[in-house]
Design a protein around this motif. Structure first.
Motif, mmCIF file in Angstrom:
data_model
loop_
_atom_site.group_PDB
_atom_site.id
_atom_site.type_symbol
_atom_site.label_atom_id
_atom_site.label_comp_id
_atom_site.label_asym_id
_atom_site.label_seq_id
_atom_site.Cartn_x
_atom_site.Cartn_y
_atom_site.Cartn_z
ATOM 1 N N ILE A 135 5.287 -19.770 -59.545
ATOM 2 C CA ILE A 135 4.082 -20.329 -58.905
ATOM 3 C C ILE A 135 4.081 -21.845 -59.007
ATOM 4 O O ILE A 135 3.811 -22.562 -58.021
ATOM 5 N N ASN A 136 4.409 -22.346 -60.197
ATOM 6 C CA ASN A 136 4.437 -23.804 -60.398
ATOM 7 C C ASN A 136 5.466 -24.478 -59.500
ATOM 8 O O ASN A 136 5.289 -25.646 -59.096
ATOM 9 N N ASN A 137 6.547 -23.767 -59.176
ATOM 10 C CA ASN A 137 7.573 -24.311 -58.285
ATOM 11 C C ASN A 137 7.234 -24.092 -56.811
ATOM 12 O O ASN A 137 8.050 -24.385 -55.935
ATOM 13 N N ASP A 138 6.049 -23.520 -56.569
ATOM 14 C CA ASP A 138 5.513 -23.349 -55.210
ATOM 15 C C ASP A 138 6.289 -22.317 -54.387
ATOM 16 O O ASP A 138 6.453 -22.464 -53.176
ATOM 17 N N TYR A 139 6.735 -21.238 -55.055
ATOM 18 C CA TYR A 139 7.408 -20.159 -54.337
ATOM 19 C C TYR A 139 6.612 -18.853 -54.393
ATOM 20 O O TYR A 139 7.118 -17.799 -53.974
ATOM 21 N N ALA A 140 5.406 -18.882 -54.907
ATOM 22 C CA ALA A 140 4.568 -17.692 -54.973
ATOM 23 C C ALA A 140 3.108 -18.110 -54.860
ATOM 24 O O ALA A 140 2.751 -19.274 -55.097
ATOM 25 N N VAL A 147 -0.105 -11.384 -57.139
ATOM 26 C CA VAL A 147 0.765 -12.544 -56.930
ATOM 27 C C VAL A 147 1.934 -12.113 -56.056
ATOM 28 O O VAL A 147 2.626 -11.124 -56.361
ATOM 29 N N PHE A 148 2.159 -12.832 -54.951
ATOM 30 C CA PHE A 148 3.225 -12.496 -54.015
ATOM 31 C C PHE A 148 4.268 -13.611 -53.969
ATOM 32 O O PHE A 148 3.940 -14.795 -54.033
ATOM 33 N N TYR A 149 5.526 -13.197 -53.835
ATOM 34 C CA TYR A 149 6.618 -14.146 -53.645
ATOM 35 C C TYR A 149 6.703 -14.502 -52.169
ATOM 36 O O TYR A 149 6.659 -13.624 -51.303
ATOM 37 N N SER A 150 6.879 -15.784 -51.871
ATOM 38 C CA SER A 150 6.941 -16.259 -50.490
ATOM 39 C C SER A 150 8.396 -16.331 -50.039
ATOM 40 O O SER A 150 9.108 -17.301 -50.313
ATOM 41 N N PHE A 186 6.788 -10.004 -51.392
ATOM 42 C CA PHE A 186 6.699 -8.868 -52.310
ATOM 43 C C PHE A 186 5.919 -9.247 -53.564
ATOM 44 O O PHE A 186 5.796 -10.422 -53.917
ATOM 45 N N ALA A 187 5.399 -8.228 -54.240
ATOM 46 C CA ALA A 187 4.503 -8.436 -55.382
ATOM 47 C C ALA A 187 5.280 -8.787 -56.645
ATOM 48 O O ALA A 187 6.223 -8.100 -57.029
#
Length: 562
Positions: A135-140, A147-150, A186-187
């Motif tokens: 999340i901190n790396n802005d990929y989720a 929480v989903f992965y982008s 995906f979750a």
């Protein structure tokens, strides 16, 4: 086993070719393999995955590597929760029970325990830390506790499977979740639902998604860079593809050198799975066949090829294993008196004969070259190993003949050296039991009797009836007794004035049924039950996955970890 080192090549699903194996750290191998979702007894697909990577584990150690082998247990999952709700058990307790049962099955199949066997419920902290980093790396992104992965932010998404994002059309396999920014997202974390186990997190109470667990646990024990990641071929997409994406999102230096995948087990050439109700549990098979015979069957096809389950092949493997152990037992018995005599006389062992030297050389060369060529176990089972066993049997016949003492001692020494090499090969491929040869042979006979629906006293009584029939010159009755027993997998052998019995491949094939929907196999197959397809396993294949299983958020389970 003295031989020249052959370069190890293994098929890498990432490069789609056999690559020369080179470790990140010289002399050491780090390997992670996806384990089972523990909510039921394990089936044949689980057995194949475990045995395939056990072969690799054993061979790497044989080559002198120090191997750290990690295989996880998924003990937090939708299927576990569903089963626990059905049985009224605590989900973690239920899963722990089946983790233990899995290890019993693996022990029966001669699989060595991995270095580490982490469970999801024991690594929630590491999982939450990795999700936070992503999340901190802005990929989720977080939506109402989920929480989903982008996936659109991952430039190399599809690098392992070849799947392109534009091919993941919404609504075809999984119901559309309008909260996702892309249908393929995906979750990583699932918000808590009533009646489910949950843990506190920065996004609220919940539990991990499926894919994140393996990224977090592999990084925990092997770091973000390691040598081998393995699993069933059906895990290539989405599980392993998503592992690569999320591990990279957490740590850009994340890298796994080799991705290895074992092929499906099929029944009637259709993939075995619980969803289709056409699977066999390991226990269902080992109830009637020796676990070593099942292991022999599992490695009788190349680990990457489809393996079609059939009673005929199980019978063939059982017969092959009996032949191996009977040969070794006969050798031990024949040499025991000679060895005792040599010990008493303290005679120096002579050189082995030329035939033994050639036999050993051929076995060593074939074992190293074929095993180092992506673990060609079928060749090992049918090639020089069989020639070595034939050498033992022919030499034992010679040993019974009169010969000069020096020639006799040379033959004894030759037998000892060949037997030693045979044991070494059997040990590396996991077919050498810690029990005595005689004990394994007795177990194989017991299983044969069970399949035949007989007890040994009944066989011995029939042997006496046949003996009397021959005395009475009632040869029709004598032949019928022998034929009827052979049809059931019991062979009668006349040795001098004595008749003994041993298991054999039955002339009337048995019928097997897959586990029912309630996971209970019938005690006896009905008379009109269809026979199991007897086709041999197809050759190894080097292609990508053709059918794409859905994510765990969907409805399609995978055979390797479910």
């Amino acid at each position: 086993m003295a031989e020249e080192r052959v370069e190890l090549k293994i098929y890498n699903s990432l490069t789609q070719q056999k690559d020369i194996f080179k470790t990140i750290e010289p002399g050491k191998v780090s390997m992670y393999v996806c384990g089972v979702t523990a909510y039921d007894y394990s089936h044949l697909g689980h057995a194949r995955a475990a045995v395939s990577f056990d072969i690799l584990y054993r061979y790497l150690k044989h080559l002198g590597y120090e191997v750290t082998y990690v295989r996880n247990f998924t003990d937090v999952d939708d299927k576990i929760i569903k089963r626990a709700n059905e049985t009224g058990e605590d989900p973690i307790s239920l899963s722990n029970r089946f983790c233990d049962e899995y290890n019993v099955d693996m022990s029966d199949l001669m699989c060595e325990r991995p270095s580490k066997e982490p469970r999801v419920s024991d690594h929630i902290g590491e999982i939450k830390d990795m999700i936070t980093q992503i999340i901190n790396n802005d990929y989720a992104y977080e939506v109402n506790g989920d929480v989903f992965y982008s996936v659109e932010k991952c430039p190399n998404y599809g690098i392992l499977s070849g799947q392109r994002l534009e091919h993941n059309r919404a609504g075809e396999r999984v119901a559309i979740d309008s909260r996702k920014r892309h249908p393929a997202d995906f979750a990583l974390w699932k918000a808590a639902k009533p009646g489910e186990p949950s843990w506190d997190s920065p996004w609220g109470p919940g539990r991990p998604g499926w894919h994140i667990e393996c990224s977090a646990m592999s990084a925990c024990y092997l770091s973000h860079k390691f040598d081998i990641h393995g699993g069933g071929i059906d895990l290539i997409f989405p599980h392993h593809e998503n592992e690569i994406a999320q591990s990279w999102a957490a740590h850009k230096e994340s890298h796994i050198s080799y991705w290895l995948h074992n092929g499906h087990v099929t029944n009637n050439n259709e993939k075995m799975s619980k969803s289709l109700g056409n699977f066999f549990t390991i226990r269902q098979i080992t109830e009637r066949y020796h676990p070593i015979a099942l292991r022999h069957f599992l490695i009788s096809a190349h680990y990457r090829s489809p393996l079609n389950y059939s009673i005929a092949q199980l019978e063939t493997s059982s017969d092959a294993v009996y032949y191996i152990f009977q040969t070794l037992e006969d050798c031990k018995d024949a040499l025991s008196s000679f060895l005792q005599e040599d010990i008493e006389k303290k005679e120096k062992a002579p050189q082995i004969n030329d035939a033994a030297k050639e036999c050993i050389k051929k076995l060593n060369v074939e074992f190293q070259t074929k095993m180092s060529d992506d673990l060609q176990t079928p060749v090992i089972l049918t090639g020089a190993l069989q020639e070595a066993l034939k050498f033992v049997n022919s030499s034992l016949k010679m040993l019974k003949k009169k010969m000069q003492k020096r020639a006799q001692l040379q033959l004894v020494q030759s037998l000892l050296e060949v037997e030693k090499e045979v044991r070494e090969v059997l040990n590396v491929i996991g077919l050498l039991s810690s029990l005595s040869y005689a004990e394994v042979l007795q177990q194989l006979k017991d299983k044969a009797l069970k399949r035949a629906g007989l007890v040994e006293d009944e066989v011995l009584k029939l042997i006496e009836e046949r003996k009397q029939a021959r005395i009475d010159k009632d040869f029709a009755k004598s032949d019928n007794i022998r034929t009827d027993l052979t049809a059931k997998g019991i062979a009668l052998m006349d040795v001098g004035n004595e008749t003994i019995w041993r298991p054999c491949i039955p002339t009337e094939p048995l019928v097997a049924q897959a586990v029912q929907a309630d996971n209970k196999a019938p005690k006896e197959a009905p008379k009109n039950a269809p026979k199991v397809d007897e086709k041999q396993s197809t050759p190894a294949v080097n292609q990508k996955v053709e059918e794409i299983p859905a994510d765990r958020e969907g409805n399609v389970p995978n055979s390797s970890s479910t």
